[in-house]
Design a protein around this motif. Structure first.
Motif, PDB file in Angstrom:
ATOM      1  N   SER A  89       0.870  -1.414  -0.081  1.00  0.00           N
ATOM      2  CA  SER A  89      -0.019  -0.124  -0.011  1.00  0.00           C
ATOM      3  C   SER A  89       0.979   1.276   0.101  1.00  0.00           C
ATOM      4  CB  SER A  89      -0.932  -0.025   1.234  1.00  0.00           C
ATOM      5  OG  SER A  89      -1.461   1.094   1.568  1.00  0.00           O
ATOM      6  N   ALA A  90       0.797   2.035  -1.153  1.00  0.00           N
ATOM      7  CA  ALA A  90       1.722   3.234  -1.125  1.00  0.00           C
ATOM      8  C   ALA A  90       1.084   4.050   0.067  1.00  0.00           C
ATOM      9  CB  ALA A  90       1.174   3.740  -2.443  1.00  0.00           C
ATOM     10  N   ASP A  91       0.033   4.253   0.583  1.00  0.00           N
ATOM     11  CA  ASP A  91      -0.323   5.099   1.369  1.00  0.00           C
ATOM     12  C   ASP A  91       0.454   4.618   2.851  1.00  0.00           C
ATOM     13  OD1 ASP A  91      -1.871   6.581  -0.260  1.00  0.00           O
ATOM     14  OD2 ASP A  91      -3.686   5.352   0.418  1.00  0.00           O
ATOM     15  N   LYS A  92       0.330   3.682   2.981  1.00  0.00           N
ATOM     16  CA  LYS A  92       1.040   3.016   4.217  1.00  0.00           C
ATOM     17  C   LYS A  92       2.590   3.199   4.273  1.00  0.00           C
ATOM     18  CE  LYS A  92      -2.049  -0.716   5.849  1.00  0.00           C
ATOM     19  NZ  LYS A  92      -2.448  -1.959   6.111  1.00  0.00           N
ATOM     20  N   ALA A  94       3.991   5.722   2.787  1.00  0.00           N
ATOM     21  CA  ALA A  94       4.434   7.019   2.774  1.00  0.00           C
ATOM     22  C   ALA A  94       4.077   7.586   4.199  1.00  0.00           C
ATOM     23  CB  ALA A  94       3.425   7.748   1.922  1.00  0.00           C
ATOM     24  N   GLU A  95       3.097   6.823   4.843  1.00  0.00           N
ATOM     25  CA  GLU A  95       2.887   7.243   6.362  1.00  0.00           C
ATOM     26  C   GLU A  95       3.980   6.705   7.011  1.00  0.00           C
ATOM     27  OE1 GLU A  95      -0.411   5.798   9.422  1.00  0.00           O
ATOM     28  OE2 GLU A  95      -1.202   5.820   7.639  1.00  0.00           O
TER      29      GLU A  95
END
Length: 107
Positions: A89-92, A94-95
């Motif tokens: 997951s790109a969001d995870k 980045a987070e």
């Protein structure tokens, strides 16, 4: 100078042995004295660790038993990647990067 009298030679030898034994006795006494001083000196130095330092020691000992590479996790991820089941997951990602960056700034 030549000493002809055997008694004088024996007396001289006896005198020299006496001096040597006194010197060696003094050397032994000095060694014992140094040992006692060293032991006494060691007693003067006492180290008291804070509770935080003790906790750090415990953590370090615990970390010594943890391997650098978690082979089970690595093997599991390798298997998932080979099977095409590993989704990132790109969001995870980045987070996680932002969290680590903020923590680095704070600490």
């Amino acid at each position: 100078m030549k000493i002809q009298d055997k008694n004088q030679i024996l007396n001289l030898n006896s005198y020299l042995r006496n001096i040597k034994s006194k010197e060696s006795l003094e050397a032994v006494k000095n060694k014992e004295k140094l040992k006692k001083e060293k032991v006494a000196g060691e007693k003067e130095f006492e180290v008291n660790l804070s509770s935080r330092a003790k906790d750090i020691q415990k953590i370090r000992k615990a970390l010594e038993n943890v391997p650098d590479i978690r082979t089970e996790k690595v093997n599991s991820l390798k298997k998932m990647i080979k099977e095409g089941k590993y989704n990132i997951s790109a969001d995870k990602v980045a987070e996680s990067i932002l969290k680590e960056s903020v923590l680095d700034e704070i600490l």
